[in-house]
Design a protein around this motif. Structure first.
Motif, mmCIF file in Angstrom:
data_model
loop_
_atom_site.group_PDB
_atom_site.id
_atom_site.type_symbol
_atom_site.label_atom_id
_atom_site.label_comp_id
_atom_site.label_asym_id
_atom_site.label_seq_id
_atom_site.Cartn_x
_atom_site.Cartn_y
_atom_site.Cartn_z
ATOM 1 N N SER A 33 12.036 21.742 0.765
ATOM 2 C CA SER A 33 12.343 22.873 1.522
ATOM 3 C C SER A 33 11.808 23.072 2.770
ATOM 4 N N THR A 34 12.338 23.728 3.829
ATOM 5 C CA THR A 34 11.693 23.637 5.060
ATOM 6 C C THR A 34 10.330 24.485 5.001
ATOM 7 N N ARG A 35 10.407 25.531 4.140
ATOM 8 C CA ARG A 35 9.122 26.181 4.109
ATOM 9 C C ARG A 35 7.924 25.201 3.502
ATOM 10 N N LYS A 55 17.510 21.788 7.347
ATOM 11 C CA LYS A 55 16.983 20.975 6.318
ATOM 12 C C LYS A 55 17.875 19.613 6.066
#
Length: 210
Positions: A33-35, A55
């Motif tokens: 995930s981008t997080r 993403k």
């Protein structure tokens, strides 16, 4: 100043891509995930949106980033006139070991599966496979020119079979299916040993013919 800014942008992108590679290798596509990538890169998610847009854009950039170096490496190996075909095969086996260690094989196999449902990722994977198949076909054509026809197989067909052998081997190794009764990498190296014996035999025949 512009040069410094461009260098900084490229450095930031490399840091993000290396973080994405680490997450994909360690946690799989489901964990990417981008997080999570921002956490590993110790930066803000906004940096990922700025450099890659999404993403999906990050994943495509990651694959291009990793694949470009490997295609260059393969070209240098397969088009090296000082190496016998068997030597090129053994180096390809060495590269398989290296690519498993680097995480590239995991990334590639994850993206193959993701490409079944994501058209853009599927296009990127097919393009990479086409580049690799082109190199393998050229190698098979070299074998035909040096040793004659390979049974009923064209160079293109042989390139396809080799690609399937290595991609399949990668999948089995990642699954932990490589055991004493399923010696995947050993079997690939034995193909190289068979090629080497044929090369030695042909060299001996040429020597006697003189």
């Amino acid at each position: 100043m512009a040069r410094v800014t461009a260098d900084r942008v490229e450095k930031t992108k490399r840091v993000l891509l290396e973080a994405a590679r680490q997450v994909l290798t360690d946690e799989g596509f489901a964990g990417l995930s981008t997080r999570r990538v921002a956490e590993v890169a110790n930066t803000q998610m906004s940096q990922i949106r700025y450099h890659f847009g999404s993403k999906e854009g990050m994943i495509l950039a990651l694959f291009e980033y990793m694949n470009a170096g490997l295609i260059k490496r393969q070209r240098q190996t397969f088009f090296n006139p000082s190496l016998r075909i068997s030597e090129k095969w053994f180096l390809a086996c060495d590269f398989l070991d290296e690519d498993i260690q680097s995480g590239y094989v995991r990334v590639f196999q994850e993206l193959i599966a993701a490409g079944w449902s994501n058209p853009k990722i599927g296009d990127a994977v097919r393009e990479a496979l086409a580049q690799w198949h082109e190199l393998l076909t050229a190698l098979a054509q070299e074998a035909v020119e040096e040793h004659g026809d390979i049974g009923p197989f064209s160079a293109e067909a042989m390139g396809s079979l080799i690609a399937c052998a290595f991609v399949g081997a990668e999948a089995l190794i990642l699954l932990g299916y490589e055991e004493q009764i399923h010696p995947v990498r050993k079997a690939l190296r034995q193909v190289g040993e068979t090629i080497a014996k044929l090369e030695d035999l042909q060299k001996e025949r040429h020597s006697h013919a003189r």
